[in-house]
Write a protein that holds these residues in place. Structure first.
Motif, mmCIF file in Angstrom:
data_model
loop_
_atom_site.group_PDB
_atom_site.id
_atom_site.type_symbol
_atom_site.label_atom_id
_atom_site.label_comp_id
_atom_site.label_asym_id
_atom_site.label_seq_id
_atom_site.Cartn_x
_atom_site.Cartn_y
_atom_site.Cartn_z
ATOM 1 N N ASN A 220 -4.400 -4.380 28.104
ATOM 2 C CA ASN A 220 -5.318 -5.069 27.190
ATOM 3 C C ASN A 220 -6.752 -4.566 27.370
ATOM 4 O O ASN A 220 -7.464 -4.350 26.391
ATOM 5 N N THR A 221 -7.153 -4.373 28.604
ATOM 6 C CA THR A 221 -8.497 -3.860 28.870
ATOM 7 C C THR A 221 -8.649 -2.436 28.354
ATOM 8 O O THR A 221 -9.689 -2.082 27.786
ATOM 9 N N LYS B 167 -9.092 -2.550 24.546
ATOM 10 C CA LYS B 167 -10.439 -2.993 24.190
ATOM 11 C C LYS B 167 -11.463 -1.880 24.438
ATOM 12 O O LYS B 167 -12.371 -1.667 23.631
ATOM 13 N N TRP C 31 -7.813 -8.507 18.192
ATOM 14 C CA TRP C 31 -7.041 -8.083 19.351
ATOM 15 C C TRP C 31 -7.479 -8.836 20.601
ATOM 16 O O TRP C 31 -6.649 -9.192 21.441
ATOM 17 N N SER C 32 -8.751 -9.078 20.745
ATOM 18 C CA SER C 32 -9.243 -9.813 21.899
ATOM 19 C C SER C 32 -8.631 -11.218 21.935
ATOM 20 O O SER C 32 -8.191 -11.683 22.991
ATOM 21 N N HIS C 33 -8.599 -11.865 20.785
ATOM 22 C CA HIS C 33 -7.999 -13.199 20.700
ATOM 23 C C HIS C 33 -6.491 -13.135 20.930
ATOM 24 O O HIS C 33 -5.929 -13.925 21.689
ATOM 25 N N SER D 162 -4.752 -10.836 22.491
ATOM 26 C CA SER D 162 -4.385 -10.421 23.845
ATOM 27 C C SER D 162 -4.450 -11.588 24.828
ATOM 28 O O SER D 162 -3.644 -11.655 25.756
ATOM 29 N N TRP E 166 -12.365 -15.972 16.549
ATOM 30 C CA TRP E 166 -12.546 -14.526 16.562
ATOM 31 C C TRP E 166 -13.283 -14.006 15.325
ATOM 32 O O TRP E 166 -14.014 -13.023 15.449
#
Length: 143
Positions: free
Chosen positions: A5-6, A9, A57-59, A61, A105
């Protein structure tokens, strides 16, 4: 899972930094009359869609990580949600759960884009002055 995930991002951030430069170089090769307007319109469209995808994607993930740890956000009480989470992951799950609270988001994407959008102008004027100085050095060297 968290490393993936990192990495995703981070890849989005790199693409956001590089894409305006690549787009401007493509537009310079086309030799357009209204370069600034065409650059601004296309870069805003491309980068805003990238920012939306990055915010989503942040939300997503965070939701993915919570389900990976055994957290079930569809249940009503906190005890039921944390029932399948192991003791070593309990603090991490609570941190992830609290980090997804707050603004959604789409609003995060809009706020991020407000701070990101001056970068498009910095890239344009930076490339413009770089090309101008490069052309003046070439014309001065031909005497």
């Amino acid at each position: 899972m968290e490393d993936l995930n990192t990495a995703i991002k981070f890849a989005f951030l790199i693409i956001l930094v590089i894409s305006p430069i690549l787009l401007l170089n493509k537009l310079y090769k086309r030799d357009l009359k209204m370069l600034f307007i065409s650059y601004l319109i296309t870069s805003i469209a491309i980068t805003f869609s990238l920012v939306l995808i990055m915010a989503w994607w942040s939300h997503f993930s965070i939701e993915l990580l919570l389900s990976h740890y055994g957290y079930d956000s569809n249940l009503l009480t906190e005890a039921e949600r944390l029932k399948n989470v192991t003791a070593e992951n309990l603090d991490r799950v609570k941190t992830l759960d609290s980090s997804r609270m707050g603004i959604g988001w789409p609003l995060k994407a809009i706020l991020f884009y407000i701070f990101y959008s001056p970068y498009l102008l910095i890239v344009y004027f930076g490339c413009y002055f770089y090309r101008k100085s490069k052309l003046s050095k070439q014309t001065n060297g031909t005497f």
